[in-house]
Design a protein around this motif. Structure first.
Motif, short mmCIF file in Angstrom:
data_model
loop_
_atom_site.label_atom_id
_atom_site.label_comp_id
_atom_site.label_asym_id
_atom_site.label_seq_id
_atom_site.Cartn_x
_atom_site.Cartn_y
_atom_site.Cartn_z
N GLN A 125 0.76 20.45 -1.43
CA GLN A 125 1.52 20.64 -0.05
C GLN A 125 2.20 19.14 0.09
N HIS A 126 1.74 18.02 0.05
CA HIS A 126 2.39 16.76 0.34
C HIS A 126 2.87 16.30 -0.86
N PHE A 127 3.07 16.86 -1.88
CA PHE A 127 4.05 16.54 -3.18
C PHE A 127 3.03 15.58 -4.10
N ASN A 128 2.37 14.39 -3.16
CA ASN A 128 1.47 13.76 -4.18
C ASN A 128 2.22 12.85 -5.24
N LEU A 129 3.46 12.68 -5.16
CA LEU A 129 3.91 11.64 -6.24
C LEU A 129 3.46 10.43 -6.24
N TYR A 130 3.74 9.73 -7.33
CA TYR A 130 3.19 8.41 -7.18
C TYR A 130 3.94 7.44 -6.82
N PRO A 131 3.86 6.63 -5.53
CA PRO A 131 5.02 6.13 -5.11
C PRO A 131 5.52 4.80 -5.63
N GLY B 123 -9.35 -1.35 0.12
CA GLY B 123 -8.12 -1.17 -0.56
C GLY B 123 -8.17 -0.07 -1.39
N ILE B 124 -9.01 0.29 -2.53
CA ILE B 124 -8.90 1.54 -3.12
C ILE B 124 -9.11 2.63 -2.50
N GLN B 125 -9.82 2.65 -1.28
CA GLN B 125 -10.01 3.87 -0.68
C GLN B 125 -8.79 4.31 0.04
N SER B 126 -7.79 3.40 0.61
CA SER B 126 -7.12 3.31 1.25
C SER B 126 -5.69 4.12 0.61
N VAL B 127 -5.95 4.34 -0.71
CA VAL B 127 -4.99 4.99 -1.46
C VAL B 127 -5.19 6.24 -1.03
N PRO B 128 -4.22 7.21 -0.82
CA PRO B 128 -4.55 8.61 -0.34
C PRO B 128 -5.11 9.39 -1.41
N LYS B 129 -6.43 10.37 -0.94
CA LYS B 129 -6.81 10.79 -2.08
C LYS B 129 -6.05 11.83 -2.75
N GLY B 130 -4.93 12.31 -2.37
CA GLY B 130 -4.10 13.13 -3.15
C GLY B 130 -3.60 12.49 -4.41
N GLN B 131 -3.62 11.21 -4.55
CA GLN B 131 -3.15 10.45 -5.75
C GLN B 131 -4.00 10.63 -6.81
N ILE C 13 -2.76 4.54 -11.63
CA ILE C 13 -2.25 5.29 -10.30
C ILE C 13 -2.96 4.59 -9.23
N ILE C 14 -4.20 4.34 -9.20
CA ILE C 14 -4.76 3.93 -8.01
C ILE C 14 -4.88 2.36 -7.73
N LEU C 15 -5.33 1.61 -8.94
CA LEU C 15 -5.27 0.09 -8.71
C LEU C 15 -4.06 -0.32 -8.56
N PRO C 16 -2.89 -0.06 -9.12
CA PRO C 16 -1.46 -0.87 -8.86
C PRO C 16 -1.11 -0.66 -7.30
N GLN C 17 -1.83 0.55 -6.59
CA GLN C 17 -1.23 0.64 -5.21
C GLN C 17 -2.31 0.10 -4.36
N ALA C 18 -3.47 -0.30 -4.92
CA ALA C 18 -4.46 -0.77 -4.01
C ALA C 18 -4.40 -2.34 -4.14
N ILE C 19 -3.97 -2.85 -5.00
CA ILE C 19 -3.72 -4.21 -5.25
C ILE C 19 -2.93 -4.80 -4.12
N LYS C 20 -1.66 -4.25 -3.87
CA LYS C 20 -1.29 -4.62 -2.70
C LYS C 20 -1.75 -4.70 -1.42
N ILE C 21 -2.76 -3.96 -0.99
CA ILE C 21 -3.41 -3.98 0.14
C ILE C 21 -4.45 -4.92 0.14
N VAL C 22 -4.99 -5.02 -1.13
CA VAL C 22 -6.07 -5.83 -1.49
C VAL C 22 -5.76 -7.57 -1.30
N ILE C 23 -4.79 -7.86 -1.94
CA ILE C 23 -4.50 -9.46 -2.20
C ILE C 23 -4.67 -10.25 -0.87
N PRO C 24 -4.06 -9.85 0.22
CA PRO C 24 -4.07 -10.63 1.42
C PRO C 24 -5.53 -10.86 2.12
N PRO C 25 -6.41 -9.84 2.10
CA PRO C 25 -7.67 -9.95 2.21
C PRO C 25 -8.44 -10.89 1.52
#
Ligand code: ATP
Ligand code: MG
Lengths: 242, 217
Positions: A84-90, B109-117, B135-147
């Motif tokens: 539903q929410h696409f889930n593309l890798y941003p 940080g890891i858990q803030s990446v949406p589950k759908g990813q 997929i997960i770590l590259p997105q989490a790293i941005k959230i994790v670096i400041p803390p």
């Protein structure tokens, strides 16, 4: 191709799927409808084991989905899924979104994967967006990329979980058109959607779910014109008159 | 007025402490990061016993004072026949303590990446490890670096507990200068300045990274 045999699923005490029996053949297009919380997504997600079943048997492509010996990654490569929410890798471009799984899971060369990606982007009508990031696309375009991403694995089955519910009305058509074309080419599809036009035009069968059960199924024309179950009738009248 | 002769006359003493504070900080930084990553992975891996161990570590360690942990290594272990210098005991304590906060930052940080990813990646046939890595770590790293950067700043400041267990750091030598000169206020002003020399660049670095990461999306 997909067979549910007395499948049950519980979340704790909650009986979310109740004795599901369902057989879907190769090339069939099945549309699943039903009220919110009736278990449509759960049933769909069992097919590629995003959810596990509690008992019964579920066979996809001749493989027992929940068997310990089943290589789930191998099975999933053959089943595309659209959310539903696409889930593309941003953090990845459109092209990278589509080539990721073919290169990593199928070991395709980069050139081959990119060629396939461009072919499917053409097919879903956005060949000029290869190097865009998802955030630069409209919802309808994002969902079409997600479909292309699924197709690039050349799966035999495609699953759709309310692919147009998150879209603005003017973008629903462009996504449905892609799905209709796919259906007409003979793809095996299981689609959770309330889009009646889509169902009437390409579905071979409608499945109506309520409270975790399949209450009724039939040909779209018959079902919409004359639902047998009282609850299906009630549901349709609410969907149609909203 | 601050009496700069104290700094000048005791410069060697200050620098010895400064050097050891830098050592303790660098070892602590590397150590706490490695332990933190391991504990974070234990907390989120789809394996129940590992989750429990990770949770116990974090809840236990971050909820007792750092000084108690340092005492455990400095005066507790000799009771069972293991003797560590103040520097070693303090640096171990610092690493273990900071790791619990870093593990939490990484987990969050890891858990803030949406589950759908994760679902999209897994449903396309990627393994858990592949999905995590690409997929997960590259997105989490941005959230994790400041803390994590902020935890490193805390680590540098917290290294001052070495002073209490004869850890030969800035604080320890500050105490020595103070007891020689019978001056307190000015001595510790210079100690504070040495800490700032370390923490301000770190702080600026974190701010810079934060801005840069915000710019790529
Ligand atoms: N992880 C979970 N734990 C507990 N209950 C859950 C969980 N996931 C779903 N449920 C419950 O299971 C029921 C079926 O959910 P499901 O998402 O399959 O419904 P749905 O038919 O797809 O609904 P919708 O149309 O709103 O998407 C709901 O009542 C939901 O609250
Ligand atoms: Mg749903």
């Amino acid at each position: 191709m997909i067979r549910f045999d007395s499948v049950n699923k519980y979340y704790g005490d909650f009986h979310v799927l109740q004795n599901i029996n369902l057989e879907i053949n190769k090339g069939e297009v099945v549309v699943v409808i039903g009220p919110s919380g009736s278990g449509k997504s759960t049933m769909l997600r069992c097919i590629n084991r995003l959810e596990t079943i509690s008992d019964g048997e579920l066979i996809v492509n001749g493989v027992k989905v929940n068997d310990k010996k089943t290589n789930i990654n191998e099975l999933r490569r053959n089943i595309g899924m659209v959310f539903q929410h696409f889930n593309l890798y941003p953090h990845k471009t459109v092209l990278q979104n589509i080539t990721l799984a073919p290169t990593m899971a199928l070991n395709q060369s980069k050139e081959e994967a990119e060629k396939t990606a461009r072919y499917y982007l053409e097919k879903v009508g956005i060949p000029d967006k290869v190097n865009s990031y998802p955030s630069q696309l409209s919802g309808g375009q994002q969902q079409r990329v997600a479909i292309a991403r699924g197709l690039a694995m050349k799966p035999e089955i495609m699953l759709f979980d309310e692919p147009t519910s998150a879209l603005d009305p003017e973008m629903i058509g462009e996504v449905l058109d892609v799905m209709k074309a796919l259906a007409k080419e003979g793809m095996t599809m299981v689609v959770v959607t309330h889009e009646m036009g889509f169902a009437k035009e390409v579905a071979d069968r409608i499945i109506f779910m309520d409270h975790g059960q399949i209450l009724e199924q039939g040909k779209p024309a018959d079902f919409y014109a004359n639902p047998k179950e009282e609850r299906a009738r009630l549901f349709l009248s609410r969907v149609l008159n909203h | 007025m601050i009496d700069f002769s104290i700094l000048i006359n005791n410069l060697d003493t200050y620098l010895e402490g400064f050097k050891n504070t830098i050592f303790a900080s660098i070892i602590g930084l590397v150590g706490s990061f490695i332990i933190g990553v391991i504990v974070a992975v234990m907390r989120i891996a789809p394996i129940k016993p590992l989750n429990w161990i990770g949770t116990v570590y974090v809840e236990f360690i971050r909820n007792i004072p750092l000084l108690i942990i340092a005492f455990f290594f400095y005066v507790g272990l000799p009771a069972v026949g293991v003797t560590l210098s103040g520097f070693v005991a303090g640096t171990i304590a610092l690493s273990i303590y900071t790791a619990s906060f870093i593990a939490e930052a990484i987990r969050a940080g890891i858990q803030s990446v949406p589950k759908g990813q994760m679902e999209a990646a897994r449903s396309s046939g990627l393994t858990y490890v592949q999905a995590m890595r690409t997929i997960i770590l590259p997105q989490a790293i941005k959230i994790v670096i400041p803390p994590i950067g902020n935890q490193f700043i805390n680590l540098v400041k917290n290294s001052s507990i070495l002073g209490i267990i004869a850890g030969l750091d800035l604080m320890y030598f500050g105490d020595i200068v103070s007891s020689h000169t019978f001056v307190t206020f000015d001595v510790y002003i210079f100690v504070a300045l040495f800490y700032l020399v370390l923490t301000i660049p770190l702080s600026l670095g974190v701010g810079y990274l934060e801005k840069r990461l915000a710019r790529n999306h």
